[in-house]
Design an enzyme around this catalytic site. Structure first.
Site, PDB file in Angstrom:
ATOM      1  N   SER A  69      44.726  33.051  35.650  1.00 37.51           N
ATOM      2  CA  SER A  69      44.846  31.831  34.842  1.00 37.51           C
ATOM      3  C   SER A  69      46.283  31.400  34.571  1.00 37.51           C
ATOM      4  CB  SER A  69      44.130  32.010  33.500  1.00 37.51           C
ATOM      5  OG  SER A  69      42.740  31.878  33.692  1.00 37.51           O
ATOM      6  N   LYS A  72      47.262  28.176  35.970  1.00 29.91           N
ATOM      7  CA  LYS A  72      46.910  26.918  35.293  1.00 29.91           C
ATOM      8  C   LYS A  72      48.136  26.217  34.716  1.00 29.91           C
ATOM      9  CE  LYS A  72      42.302  28.773  34.417  1.00 29.91           C
ATOM     10  NZ  LYS A  72      41.409  29.423  33.436  1.00 29.91           N
ATOM     11  N   TYR A 194      40.112  25.858  42.992  1.00 33.49           N
ATOM     12  CA  TYR A 194      40.369  26.602  41.751  1.00 33.49           C
ATOM     13  C   TYR A 194      40.443  28.113  42.021  1.00 33.49           C
ATOM     14  CZ  TYR A 194      39.340  28.742  37.214  1.00 33.49           C
ATOM     15  OH  TYR A 194      39.374  29.539  36.104  1.00 33.49           O
ATOM     16  N   TYR A 246      43.696  31.818  24.846  1.00 36.53           N
ATOM     17  CA  TYR A 246      42.276  31.625  24.483  1.00 36.53           C
ATOM     18  C   TYR A 246      42.044  31.903  22.997  1.00 36.53           C
ATOM     19  CZ  TYR A 246      42.474  31.835  29.470  1.00 36.53           C
ATOM     20  OH  TYR A 246      42.836  31.618  30.760  1.00 36.53           O
ATOM     21  N   VAL A 264      43.615  37.148  33.670  1.00 29.64           N
ATOM     22  CA  VAL A 264      42.833  38.389  33.659  1.00 29.64           C
ATOM     23  C   VAL A 264      43.311  39.429  34.687  1.00 29.64           C
ATOM     24  CG1 VAL A 264      40.713  37.491  32.612  1.00 29.64           C
ATOM     25  CG2 VAL A 264      41.008  37.373  35.097  1.00 29.64           C
TER      26      VAL A 264
HETATM   27  N1  GLN Z   1      39.770  33.053  37.897  1.00 28.96           N
HETATM   28  C1  GLN Z   1      39.456  33.527  36.583  1.00 28.96           C
HETATM   29  C2  GLN Z   1      38.151  32.885  36.104  1.00 28.96           C
HETATM   30  O1  GLN Z   1      37.957  31.758  36.382  1.00 28.96           O
HETATM   31  C3  GLN Z   1      40.588  33.201  35.641  1.00 28.96           C
HETATM   32  C4  GLN Z   1      40.326  33.634  34.210  1.00 28.96           C
HETATM   33  C5  GLN Z   1      41.545  34.115  33.469  1.00 28.96           C
HETATM   34  O2  GLN Z   1      42.519  34.564  34.057  1.00 28.96           O
HETATM   35  N2  GLN Z   1      41.469  34.095  32.155  1.00 28.96           N
HETATM   36  O3  GLN Z   1      37.345  33.489  35.448  1.00 28.96           O
END
Ligand code: GLN
Length: 310
Positions: A69, A72, A194, A246, A264
């Site tokens: 993530s 992003k 994505y 988050y 993650v």
């Molecule tokens: N690719 C992961 C997902 O979509 C990214 C989530 C994350 O890093 N928080 O679940």
């Protein structure tokens, strides 16, 4: 430290390395994407890139990991480059207080995601990019290369494939938004782009370099390219602070006091405007999905430098 003095980063990083040891190995690796379960729980790294372009490191800061993530940040930057603040007609700017992959608010809020960092919001951002370029994931990777001034970042095909096979929740989120008319492109194409930009693999040192423009009013010190206007850079940093980790964003603001984005794969990217970009990494995650040793490292960095946005 006197005001205006540069912190003694080599000494500070050596001290953090000693203090963070007991936290390395705590938590669990993300295993809902099977390929990520292979991440080594005993690894840890930290890199701090300062405005003059120098990078200070500790631990395994040159080892590549899955940025997930944290990508992003770059997809949001690219979407802002492409459509500017009209982006906010498609995605909100409020923390969700729910897990990053939650479907709950979407039903009540007619498929409009709360912010660009939860998965729903990031899928809309990818959809916006896809409307302007044929290969959205490649465009995100190209932006990372331009920001870092090198080509070290690369896609990890195995991670992308693993998420493609198991990403049922992201598929559900994407189809749900499509049912509200919130995605303009083919759902599978958006998901594929994505999954690919989430699969980008790079090291702490690379990621600190590639994100330094966020600490430098939008300009990459490596290439001198103005990637975002200064005012829009503030938007990205503000969203990192309020939504980047988050449902732990409040706790991060309290403990670290720096805009931070997590992934993650165990990475955490923090920005001190006019100061530095720092990347901490360790695959052991807490319940919310943030790296335990990485968060500790950033907390110690903010304490030792006396730098925070507050
Ligand atoms: N690719 C992961 C997902 O979509 C990214 C989530 C994350 O890093 N928080 O679940």
């Amino acid at each position: 430290m006197k005001l205006g003095d540069e912190p003694d980063y080599p000494a500070i990083l050596a001290e953090i390395q000693a203090q963070v040891r007991p936290y390395v190995g705590q938590g669990a690796v993300a295993d809902y994407i099977p390929e990520l379960a292979k991440a080594p729980l005993d690894r840890w790294g930290l890199a701090v890139a300062t405005l003059d372009g120098r990078v200070y490191t500790a631990g395994e800061a040159e080892e590549a990991f899955s940025i997930q993530s944290i990508s992003k940040l770059f997809s949001l930057t690219l979407a802002l480059q492409l459509v500017g603040p009209t982006l906010w007609e498609r995605v909100g700017r409020e923390p969700s207080g729910d897990p990053f992959n939650s479907l709950v608010q979407l039903e009540h809020e007619a498929g409009v995601p709360r912010n660009p960092f939860i998965n729903a919001g990031a899928l809309v951002v990818t959809d916006v990019i896809r409307s302007h370029v044929p290969d959205a994931a490649q465009a995100v990777l190209d932006l990372i290369h331009r920001a870092a001034g090198d080509e070290a970042a690369r896609f990890d095909g195995a991670v992308a494939q693993s998420e493609r096979e198991t990403g049922h929740r992201n598929r559900a989120v994407a189809h749900f938004m499509k049912s509200f008319g919130r995605l303009r492109n083919d759902v599978d194409e958006v998901l594929d782009a994505y999954f690919h930009h989430c699969s980008i693999s790079m090291s702490c040192a690379d990621l600190a370099r590639a994100s330094l423009f966020l600490a430098n009013r939008g300009r990459s010190p490596y290439t001198d390219e103005q990637l975002l206007p200064a005012e829009w850079t503030k938007y990205v940093n503000a969203l990192m602070l309020t939504c980047g980790t988050y449902d732990a964003a409040g706790d991060f603001a309290f403990r670290v006091g720096l805009p931070t984005k997590s992934g993650v794969g165990g990475g955490l990217l923090a920005v001190m405007p006019q100061g530095f970009a720092a990347c901490a990494w360790s695959p052991g995650l807490d319940r919310v999905g943030n790296s335990i040793a990485g968060a500790k490292a950033l907390e110690l960095l903010a304490q030792a430098t006396g730098l925070s946005i507050f």
